[in-house]
Write a protein that holds these residues in place. Structure first.
Motif, PDB file in Angstrom:
ATOM      1  N   LEU A 122       1.012  20.284  -0.910  1.00  0.00           N
ATOM      2  CA  LEU A 122      -0.182  20.741  -0.195  1.00  0.00           C
ATOM      3  C   LEU A 122      -1.447  20.127  -0.798  1.00  0.00           C
ATOM      4  N   VAL A 123      -1.494  20.040  -2.120  1.00  0.00           N
ATOM      5  CA  VAL A 123      -2.666  19.469  -2.792  1.00  0.00           C
ATOM      6  C   VAL A 123      -2.875  18.023  -2.346  1.00  0.00           C
ATOM      7  N   VAL A 124      -1.784  17.234  -2.373  1.00  0.00           N
ATOM      8  CA  VAL A 124      -1.888  15.827  -1.976  1.00  0.00           C
ATOM      9  C   VAL A 124      -2.214  15.715  -0.491  1.00  0.00           C
ATOM     10  N   LEU A 125      -1.637  16.588   0.321  1.00  0.00           N
ATOM     11  CA  LEU A 125      -1.886  16.556   1.766  1.00  0.00           C
ATOM     12  C   LEU A 125      -3.348  16.849   2.076  1.00  0.00           C
ATOM     13  N   PRO A 182       0.822   1.415 -10.147  1.00  0.00           N
ATOM     14  CA  PRO A 182      -0.630   1.314  -9.982  1.00  0.00           C
ATOM     15  C   PRO A 182      -1.284   2.683 -10.155  1.00  0.00           C
ATOM     16  N   ALA A 183      -2.594   2.684 -10.346  1.00  0.00           N
ATOM     17  CA  ALA A 183      -3.339   3.938 -10.445  1.00  0.00           C
ATOM     18  C   ALA A 183      -3.258   4.692  -9.118  1.00  0.00           C
ATOM     19  N   PRO A 184      -3.408   6.007  -9.153  1.00  0.00           N
ATOM     20  CA  PRO A 184      -3.328   6.777  -7.902  1.00  0.00           C
ATOM     21  C   PRO A 184      -4.430   6.379  -6.940  1.00  0.00           C
ATOM     22  N   GLY A 185      -4.066   6.256  -5.684  1.00  0.00           N
ATOM     23  CA  GLY A 185      -5.033   5.859  -4.667  1.00  0.00           C
ATOM     24  C   GLY A 185      -4.895   6.711  -3.423  1.00  0.00           C
ATOM     25  N   PRO A 186      -5.684   6.413  -2.406  1.00  0.00           N
ATOM     26  CA  PRO A 186      -5.613   7.181  -1.153  1.00  0.00           C
ATOM     27  C   PRO A 186      -4.227   7.078  -0.523  1.00  0.00           C
ATOM     28  N   GLN A 187      -3.799   8.166   0.106  1.00  0.00           N
ATOM     29  CA  GLN A 187      -2.506   8.185   0.775  1.00  0.00           C
ATOM     30  C   GLN A 187      -2.691   8.627   2.228  1.00  0.00           C
ATOM     31  N   ASN A 188      -1.865   8.091   3.098  1.00  0.00           N
ATOM     32  CA  ASN A 188      -1.878   8.474   4.502  1.00  0.00           C
ATOM     33  C   ASN A 188      -1.338   9.894   4.633  1.00  0.00           C
ATOM     34  N   ARG A 189      -2.148  10.787   5.159  1.00  0.00           N
ATOM     35  CA  ARG A 189      -1.730  12.191   5.238  1.00  0.00           C
ATOM     36  C   ARG A 189      -0.508  12.385   6.123  1.00  0.00           C
ATOM     37  N   LEU A 234       9.202   9.884  -3.224  1.00  0.00           N
ATOM     38  CA  LEU A 234       9.460  11.295  -2.917  1.00  0.00           C
ATOM     39  C   LEU A 234       8.499  12.207  -3.660  1.00  0.00           C
ATOM     40  N   MET A 235       8.169  11.852  -4.897  1.00  0.00           N
ATOM     41  CA  MET A 235       7.288  12.692  -5.714  1.00  0.00           C
ATOM     42  C   MET A 235       5.806  12.375  -5.494  1.00  0.00           C
ATOM     43  N   LEU A 236       5.505  11.618  -4.430  1.00  0.00           N
ATOM     44  CA  LEU A 236       4.142  11.431  -3.928  1.00  0.00           C
ATOM     45  C   LEU A 236       3.238  10.604  -4.839  1.00  0.00           C
ATOM     46  N   THR A 237       3.826   9.803  -5.711  1.00  0.00           N
ATOM     47  CA  THR A 237       2.990   8.976  -6.593  1.00  0.00           C
ATOM     48  C   THR A 237       2.544   7.682  -5.925  1.00  0.00           C
ATOM     49  N   VAL A 238       3.270   7.242  -4.898  1.00  0.00           N
ATOM     50  CA  VAL A 238       2.899   6.043  -4.139  1.00  0.00           C
ATOM     51  C   VAL A 238       3.040   6.341  -2.659  1.00  0.00           C
ATOM     52  N   ASP A 239       2.333   5.557  -1.844  1.00  0.00           N
ATOM     53  CA  ASP A 239       2.348   5.795  -0.398  1.00  0.00           C
ATOM     54  C   ASP A 239       3.089   4.702   0.355  1.00  0.00           C
ATOM     55  N   ARG A 240       3.565   3.703  -0.352  1.00  0.00           N
ATOM     56  CA  ARG A 240       4.270   2.600   0.301  1.00  0.00           C
ATOM     57  C   ARG A 240       5.765   2.881   0.328  1.00  0.00           C
ATOM     58  N   TYR A 241       6.372   2.762   1.508  1.00  0.00           N
ATOM     59  CA  TYR A 241       7.789   3.087   1.666  1.00  0.00           C
ATOM     60  C   TYR A 241       8.650   2.104   0.872  1.00  0.00           C
ATOM     61  N   PRO A 242       9.638   2.619   0.119  1.00  0.00           N
ATOM     62  CA  PRO A 242      10.477   1.723  -0.693  1.00  0.00           C
ATOM     63  C   PRO A 242      11.400   0.878   0.171  1.00  0.00           C
ATOM     64  N   PRO A 243      11.576  -0.385  -0.170  1.00  0.00           N
ATOM     65  CA  PRO A 243      12.436  -1.269   0.619  1.00  0.00           C
ATOM     66  C   PRO A 243      13.915  -0.974   0.382  1.00  0.00           C
ATOM     67  N   PHE A 244      14.753  -1.382   1.333  1.00  0.00           N
ATOM     68  CA  PHE A 244      16.200  -1.172   1.246  1.00  0.00           C
ATOM     69  C   PHE A 244      16.860  -2.371   0.558  1.00  0.00           C
ATOM     70  N   ARG A 245      16.487  -2.623  -0.662  1.00  0.00           N
ATOM     71  CA  ARG A 245      17.121  -3.710  -1.416  1.00  0.00           C
ATOM     72  C   ARG A 245      16.884  -3.500  -2.909  1.00  0.00           C
ATOM     73  N   PHE A 246      17.762  -4.099  -3.720  1.00  0.00           N
ATOM     74  CA  PHE A 246      17.667  -3.947  -5.162  1.00  0.00           C
ATOM     75  C   PHE A 246      16.443  -4.672  -5.727  1.00  0.00           C
ATOM     76  N   ARG A 247      16.236  -5.892  -5.323  1.00  0.00           N
ATOM     77  CA  ARG A 247      15.139  -6.696  -5.874  1.00  0.00           C
ATOM     78  C   ARG A 247      13.920  -6.552  -4.968  1.00  0.00           C
ATOM     79  N   ALA A 248      12.846  -6.013  -5.529  1.00  0.00           N
ATOM     80  CA  ALA A 248      11.624  -5.819  -4.743  1.00  0.00           C
ATOM     81  C   ALA A 248      10.409  -6.107  -5.618  1.00  0.00           C
ATOM     82  N   PRO A 249      10.181  -7.379  -5.964  1.00  0.00           N
ATOM     83  CA  PRO A 249       9.080  -7.726  -6.875  1.00  0.00           C
ATOM     84  C   PRO A 249       7.694  -7.436  -6.311  1.00  0.00           C
ATOM     85  N   GLU A 250       7.602  -7.267  -4.988  1.00  0.00           N
ATOM     86  CA  GLU A 250       6.296  -7.012  -4.383  1.00  0.00           C
ATOM     87  C   GLU A 250       5.963  -5.522  -4.313  1.00  0.00           C
ATOM     88  N   TYR A 251       6.926  -4.660  -4.621  1.00  0.00           N
ATOM     89  CA  TYR A 251       6.708  -3.214  -4.504  1.00  0.00           C
ATOM     90  C   TYR A 251       5.873  -2.725  -5.687  1.00  0.00           C
TER      91      TYR A 251
END
Length: 274
Positions: A153-156, A20-27, A90-107
């Motif tokens: 720092l920029v993203v924060l 998705p396009a970049p959006g607001p992230q929880n600091r 890790l590279m701060l492109t998304v703010d949603r934590y990745p799930p612990f599974r191979f198949r994640a169609p909702e991510y």
């Protein structure tokens, strides 16, 4: 009046990355990003060990069958998107934590892979053929990580990733994905298009913010900066290693270690590691 026939359309299929396009992230999650990912680092470490041996088995299988064995393709087709999702977080492109599974169609980070027929000759010499892409992937990743603290720092401060930085970072992510997919034989297409796609390259219109991945001038400029920084980091590291090792021939870097970097346990694309 005679007209030349239209140029044939390339049927080469490259692995795709939909984000998705970049959006607001929880600091707070930005501030604690590395700590939050510690459990994921452990999981990726274990999965990467299995992926390494699966790739070795798959290489022998592909030489015989002309494609990856089904069980190898299934595992690697699950591992590569998993590792990509963790790296994207890790590279701060998304703010949603990745799930612990191979198949994640909702991510929000989705990877498209199409394992298929392979050229046996290209499989035989895969470790050699992939070296140029390994160098490009290593340099641009090392350059990003060399200034990662400033980017963090920029993203924060802003609470979001600026558009140009997002474009450059997702370009790195996509190239790394294509490089890894080619290395583990999930794709027969050589990794390319680090600097993005042409506008309108998706015949049915844009599918996501990164398909097609059209970079602005600022995004391309940042990629060039990352490549230069990566090269400087590599030269500095090489000189330091040469000085400290002196005549110790055992410390010479093994080129194979650079090529298989995405499958070796450890931080992905860390500075100075190609």
């Amino acid at each position: 009046m005679w007209q030349a026939p239209p140029a044939p359309v390339s049927r080469e299929w490259l692995p795709v990355l939909d984000m998705p396009a970049p959006g607001p992230q929880n600091r707070w999650t930005v501030l604690l990003r590395a700590l939050l990912l510690i459990p994921q680092f452990v999981v990726v470490w274990v999965l990467s060990v299995v992926a390494f041996f699966a790739t070795v088995i798959g290489w022998f299988g592909a030489l015989v069958l002309g494609r990856l064995p089904v069980f190898v393709a299934d595992y690697l087709a699950g591992y590569v998107p998993y590792e990509t999702r963790v790296t994207a977080y890790l590279m701060l492109t998304v703010d949603r934590y990745p799930p612990f599974r191979f198949r994640a169609p909702e991510y929000p980070v989705q990877v498209g892979l199409k394992p298929g027929e392979l050229n046996r000759l290209a499989v035989l010499f895969r470790i050699v053929l992939v070296i140029p892409a390994s160098i490009v992937q290593g340099l641009v990743s090392a350059g990003w990580w060399a200034v990662s603290f400033v980017l963090w720092l920029v993203v924060l401060v802003l609470g979001r990733m600026p558009q140009a930085l997002y474009e450059a970072t997702t370009a790195i992510l996509r190239y790394r994905l294509r490089y890894t997919a080619y290395l583990v034989m999930l794709s027969s297409a050589y990794p390319k298009r680090l600097f993005g796609d042409e506008p309108g390259s998706e015949p049915e219109g844009p599918v996501s913010a990164t398909r097609p991945l059209v970079l602005s001038g600022a995004g391309r400029g940042l990629l060039v900066v990352f490549l230069v920084l990566g090269l400087a980091s590599w030269v500095t590291s090489s000189v330091t290693t040469t000085v400290t090792s002196n005549d110790d021939d055992d410390d010479v870097t093994n080129p194979t270690q650079r090529v298989i970097a995405p499958l070796v346990p450890g931080p992905a694309g860390r500075p100075g590691h190609l």
